[in-house]
Design a protein around this motif. Structure first.
Motif, PDB file in Angstrom:
ATOM      1  N   SER A  31     -20.743  16.168 -34.817  1.00  0.00           N
ATOM      2  CA  SER A  31     -21.464  17.348 -34.972  1.00  0.00           C
ATOM      3  C   SER A  31     -20.767  18.564 -35.603  1.00  0.00           C
ATOM      4  N   PHE A  32     -19.976  18.632 -35.765  1.00  0.00           N
ATOM      5  CA  PHE A  32     -19.163  19.961 -36.614  1.00  0.00           C
ATOM      6  C   PHE A  32     -19.980  19.758 -38.154  1.00  0.00           C
ATOM      7  N   LYS A  33     -19.722  20.860 -38.562  1.00  0.00           N
ATOM      8  CA  LYS A  33     -20.555  21.472 -39.757  1.00  0.00           C
ATOM      9  C   LYS A  33     -19.727  20.597 -40.811  1.00  0.00           C
ATOM     10  N   SER A  34     -18.625  20.838 -40.750  1.00  0.00           N
ATOM     11  CA  SER A  34     -17.501  20.228 -41.947  1.00  0.00           C
ATOM     12  C   SER A  34     -17.795  18.599 -41.912  1.00  0.00           C
ATOM     13  N   HIS A  35     -18.078  17.958 -40.829  1.00  0.00           N
ATOM     14  CA  HIS A  35     -18.210  16.651 -40.671  1.00  0.00           C
ATOM     15  C   HIS A  35     -19.406  16.109 -41.274  1.00  0.00           C
ATOM     16  N   THR A  37     -20.029   7.833 -38.626  1.00  0.00           N
ATOM     17  CA  THR A  37     -20.894   8.277 -37.776  1.00  0.00           C
ATOM     18  C   THR A  37     -20.070   8.313 -36.254  1.00  0.00           C
ATOM     19  N   VAL A  38     -20.862   8.302 -35.251  1.00  0.00           N
ATOM     20  CA  VAL A  38     -20.076   8.282 -34.100  1.00  0.00           C
ATOM     21  C   VAL A  38     -19.915   6.963 -33.650  1.00  0.00           C
ATOM     22  N   GLU A  39     -20.701   6.100 -33.817  1.00  0.00           N
ATOM     23  CA  GLU A  39     -20.804   4.714 -33.490  1.00  0.00           C
ATOM     24  C   GLU A  39     -19.495   3.830 -34.381  1.00  0.00           C
ATOM     25  N   MET A  73     -16.861   5.673 -35.664  1.00  0.00           N
ATOM     26  CA  MET A  73     -15.653   6.085 -34.971  1.00  0.00           C
ATOM     27  C   MET A  73     -15.095   5.279 -33.903  1.00  0.00           C
ATOM     28  N   LEU A  74     -16.343   5.178 -32.842  1.00  0.00           N
ATOM     29  CA  LEU A  74     -15.837   4.507 -31.821  1.00  0.00           C
ATOM     30  C   LEU A  74     -15.564   3.064 -32.065  1.00  0.00           C
ATOM     31  N   ILE A  75     -16.291   2.375 -32.794  1.00  0.00           N
ATOM     32  CA  ILE A  75     -15.835   1.154 -33.105  1.00  0.00           C
ATOM     33  C   ILE A  75     -14.395   0.862 -33.641  1.00  0.00           C
ATOM     34  N   THR A  76     -14.183   1.784 -34.670  1.00  0.00           N
ATOM     35  CA  THR A  76     -12.774   1.422 -35.253  1.00  0.00           C
ATOM     36  C   THR A  76     -11.730   2.090 -34.195  1.00  0.00           C
ATOM     37  N   ALA A  77     -11.837   3.136 -33.405  1.00  0.00           N
ATOM     38  CA  ALA A  77     -10.972   3.552 -32.436  1.00  0.00           C
ATOM     39  C   ALA A  77     -10.773   2.523 -31.354  1.00  0.00           C
ATOM     40  N   GLY A  78     -12.058   1.794 -31.028  1.00  0.00           N
ATOM     41  CA  GLY A  78     -11.775   0.597 -30.003  1.00  0.00           C
ATOM     42  C   GLY A  78     -10.831  -0.307 -30.609  1.00  0.00           C
ATOM     43  N   VAL A 135      -5.324   7.021 -27.143  1.00  0.00           N
ATOM     44  CA  VAL A 135      -6.864   7.389 -27.688  1.00  0.00           C
ATOM     45  C   VAL A 135      -7.077   8.608 -28.545  1.00  0.00           C
ATOM     46  N   ILE A 136      -6.177   9.506 -28.674  1.00  0.00           N
ATOM     47  CA  ILE A 136      -6.445  10.450 -29.461  1.00  0.00           C
ATOM     48  C   ILE A 136      -5.969  10.242 -31.188  1.00  0.00           C
ATOM     49  N   LEU A 137      -4.843   9.390 -31.179  1.00  0.00           N
ATOM     50  CA  LEU A 137      -4.381   8.832 -32.316  1.00  0.00           C
ATOM     51  C   LEU A 137      -5.336   7.968 -32.980  1.00  0.00           C
ATOM     52  N   ALA A 138      -6.081   7.164 -32.167  1.00  0.00           N
ATOM     53  CA  ALA A 138      -7.112   6.233 -32.626  1.00  0.00           C
ATOM     54  C   ALA A 138      -8.364   7.026 -33.190  1.00  0.00           C
ATOM     55  N   LEU A 139      -8.848   7.907 -32.466  1.00  0.00           N
ATOM     56  CA  LEU A 139      -9.935   8.715 -32.808  1.00  0.00           C
ATOM     57  C   LEU A 139      -9.286   9.396 -34.014  1.00  0.00           C
ATOM     58  N   ALA A 140      -8.173   9.855 -34.411  1.00  0.00           N
ATOM     59  CA  ALA A 140      -7.843  10.655 -35.494  1.00  0.00           C
ATOM     60  C   ALA A 140      -7.776   9.828 -36.755  1.00  0.00           C
ATOM     61  N   MET A 141      -7.327   8.640 -36.456  1.00  0.00           N
ATOM     62  CA  MET A 141      -7.316   7.522 -37.805  1.00  0.00           C
ATOM     63  C   MET A 141      -8.775   7.174 -37.891  1.00  0.00           C
ATOM     64  N   ALA A 142      -9.445   6.853 -36.978  1.00  0.00           N
ATOM     65  CA  ALA A 142     -11.031   6.419 -37.017  1.00  0.00           C
ATOM     66  C   ALA A 142     -12.005   7.675 -37.718  1.00  0.00           C
ATOM     67  N   SER A 143     -11.479   8.863 -37.820  1.00  0.00           N
ATOM     68  CA  SER A 143     -12.233   9.788 -38.413  1.00  0.00           C
ATOM     69  C   SER A 143     -12.111   9.964 -39.768  1.00  0.00           C
ATOM     70  N   ARG A 144     -11.288   8.947 -40.489  1.00  0.00           N
ATOM     71  CA  ARG A 144     -11.210   8.920 -42.049  1.00  0.00           C
ATOM     72  C   ARG A 144     -10.498  10.280 -42.632  1.00  0.00           C
ATOM     73  N   PRO A 145      -9.433  10.570 -42.187  1.00  0.00           N
ATOM     74  CA  PRO A 145      -8.744  11.725 -42.870  1.00  0.00           C
ATOM     75  C   PRO A 145      -7.970  11.130 -44.105  1.00  0.00           C
ATOM     76  N   SER A 146      -7.765  12.251 -44.987  1.00  0.00           N
ATOM     77  CA  SER A 146      -6.803  11.758 -46.134  1.00  0.00           C
ATOM     78  C   SER A 146      -5.360  12.042 -45.948  1.00  0.00           C
TER      79      SER A 146
END
Length: 658
Positions: free
Chosen positions: A548-552, A560-562, A564-569, A597-608
């Protein structure tokens, strides 16, 4: 008379005629006549009607001074018990009791002439109201655990604005006293507005300032995922609003059912009709709620502006823990400066910058003031090694441990301050192969953490630091505690300012001038620390907030949320952790589970770029090896640059293996 017509209509004509002729008491006559006739219900109705029509309130019973002093006996007894049992209540109880007696006694002597003279002289009423607002702002400012520069005048301004607006609304459109500044109405009502606003303002300010300082990790976690300053602290703002307004809301919910409030009680004791007293109390409660809500929201807005600069960096250095209460003279002098000076203190803006002075773009907000102080320190020297920096002061080393498939070894981290193979600017050449570029970065910190001022001596952590990290490449930062490893990652993540230098992602350099929005940068650069995540909600909820963040939302290819959750899972299952961990409360996850969990979410958020600060410190060896393999594969396949901090030399060797 109405009473006797009522009696005649109910068959007690003789009694009514007799009473009418003799002038006897109507209530007594009606009761006696009805009872004699056997009309018990009629008797009750007659008495009720008569008493309601002929009720005259008694005069207020005076309380002599000796009896008033006697009423304090239970309080002094409580203070004595507290003193004997060391409950630390004796002093507050005694001081508050004495202050109440003295202050209200003085108030009685002051208000009598003000009420007499103020009816004709409006400036007397206004002067006294300003005096009340000044004292209220000082009292509210002295109740918070943390303070910021200019907080006293800020509270004064908020209270003054809201009391003025609410007062004009009440006296100009609703009550309409004659004259409009009639002190009999203005002073008591303004006093009630201020008394309740003090509590709301103090509670809300104390909540938000304490949260920004003591919940820094939580706020910066949201910042590191691309949140703006407000998005990062919105839960703290909600908590502060509830803290400041809940007492008023609760009071409005139970008023009239459980308790009779003070103003209504005073009017009834003073002889006012009950229904008029009730209506005045309703009006006062509505005005109080409006004033409290307005003051609270206004001050929370200012507090967030103070807590974050225009780059959306959390600035806890602007918030100090209270050492002692400000003297009344200091508060009055500060208030006078705010009221009568056209140029107010710019505490919430760039620290140490002079108003109207143009600053070089190569310096950060704190760079100008620390420039002269940091020159006396030795800058970072360059090692003869092909792939490392080394600080002569702190032994900070940065070196490549795993090269990308599109880059040749060497030339990535320059030991002469220049990039040999890529000497172009950020906007030209093959900049797209660069995940991250640093040029001439400098960072210093105060030697004494208690002295955060512009003139405080500072220690240089690193200076003239240059780094090029290619897509898919892994580099490491190594050094003893206090050498600046985490500070370097924080600078790259946009969570801490640097005094000098340039930062770039791909072919784009960040504009480091004050006021530059860093949220898009943080959307691309993910900072993952070793600390356990301990925020409200679940990882699933956290993923929703990130999406929901503006930058995202501004990026077309943002997951999307789904997704991110699939990739993190998928990552979690590789690390022998169930997907259901994403639906557990953060507080129920262990330290190792939280890190994964936080590392999985960080990688799932597709950073550079992903920055790992001891991010596997809580894992056992087997799980740590699994995470390392996943990070290497993720960097290689997704062309993501990785910069990590670790004290584990074996881990560096494992990352370096192809």
């Amino acid at each position: 008379m109405p009473t006797f017509r009522f009696l005649r209509s109910h068959g007690v004509t003789a009694a009514a005629d007799a009473a009418d002729a003799t002038g006897a008491d109507a209530a007594t006559t009606a009761a006696a006549a009805a009872a004699a006739a056997g009309h018990s219900s009629t008797s009750s109705a007659a008495v009720a009607v008569i008493s309601s029509r002929n009720y005259e309130p008694e005069q207020l019973i005076s309380v002599p001074l000796p009896l008033l002093i006697l009423s304090t006996t239970p309080l002094f007894l409580i203070a004595y018990i507290s003193w004997r049992h060391k409950l630390e209540l004796a002093s507050p109880v005694v001081v508050s009791t004495i202050r109440t007696f003295i202050q209200l006694s003085i108030l009685g002597f002051i208000l009598d002439p003000i009420f007499a003279w103020g009816i004709d002289c409006w400036f007397i009423v206004i002067a006294y109201v300003l005096f009340m607002v000044t004292l209220a702002s000082r009292e509210a400012a002295n109740r918070t655990k943390y303070v910021f520069k200019g907080m006293g005048p800020t509270i004064l301004g908020a209270l003054l604005i809201n009391v003025t607006v609410v007062g004009l609304w009440a006296f100009g459109l609703i009550i309409k006293p004659t004259p409009i500044f009639n002190p009999q109405y203005v002073i008591p009502i303004v006093g009630m507005l201020l008394g309740n606003s003090i509590n709301g303002v103090a509670l809300s300010l104390n909540s938000i300032l304490t949260s920004l300082v003591e919940s820094q990790r939580e706020v910066e976690l949201y910042l590191s995922f691309g949140a703006t300053g407000f998005e990062a602290c919105v839960s703290q703002v909600r908590k502060a609003i509830k803290a400041g307004t809940t007492p008023v809301i609760n009071g409005m919910a139970v008023i009239g059912l459980i308790s009779i409030p003070g103003m209504m009680t005073g009017q009834i004791l003073g002889g006012a009709p009950v229904i008029d007293a009730a209506r005045y109390q309703m009006l006062i409660m509505y005005l109080i709620a409006t004033c409290v809500f307005g003051s609270t929201l206004m001050l929370l807005y200012v507090a967030v502006k103070v807590g974050f600069d225009r780059s959306h960096m959390l600035r806890t250095d602007r918030i100090q823990k209270r050492t002692k209460n400000a003297a009344l003279f200091d508060c009055l002098s500060e208030t006078g400066r705010m009221l009568f000076c056209c140029c107010c203190d710019q505490a919430a803006e760039n620290d140490g910058s002079a108003l109207g002075r143009k600053k070089p773009t190569a310096l950060s907000e704190v760079g100008r003031e620390t420039e002269a102080l940091t020159r006396q320190h030795k800058p970072m020297s360059r090692s003869s090694s092909n792939h490392s920096y080394r600080s002569t002061e702190n032994s900070l080393e940065i070196f490549t441990i795993h090269h990308s498939h599109s880059a040749e070894p060497g030339g990535k981290i320059d030991h002469h301050g220049h990039d040999h193979q890529h000497s172009h600017s950020f906007a030209e050449g093959d900049g797209n192969s660069h995940a991250l570029k640093l040029k001439g970065i400098k960072r210093s910190v105060p030697i004494d953490e208690r002295n955060q001022g512009a003139d405080a001596p500072r220690r240089v952590l690193f200076s003239d630091l240059n780094l090029t990290l290619a897509n898919g490449e892994i580099a490491a930062v190594r050094g003893p505690s206090g050498s600046g490893k985490s500070q370097l990652l924080r600078v790259i993540a946009g969570l801490s300012p640097s005094e000098e230098g340039e930062l770039g992602l791909g072919s784009t350099a960040i504009d480091r001038r004050p006021g530059t929005d860093w949220t898009q940068w943080r959307r691309e650069v993910r900072y993952v620390t070793q600390f356990k995540v301990d925020i409200p909600g679940t990882p699933h909820d956290f993923a929703k907030e990130v999406a929901s963040f503006k930058s995202h939302r501004s990026l077309r290819d943002a997951p999307t949320v789904e997704e991110m959750l699939i990739t993190a899972g998928d990552f979690l299952e590789e690390w022998e952790l169930s997907r259901t961990s994403l639906d557990k409360e953060w507080t129920f996850l262990s330290g190792g589970e939280s890190q994964r969990v936080i590392l999985a979410l960080a990688m799932a958020s597709r950073p550079s770029v992903i920055l790992l600060d001891e991010s596997t410190s809580a894992l056992d060896m087997e799980t740590k090896l699994q995470v390392e393999r996943s990070v290497k594969d993720f960097a290689w396949k997704s062309d993501v640059g990785v910069l990590l901090v670790t004290h584990d030399n074996d881990q560096l060797d494992r990352f370096g293996e192809h």
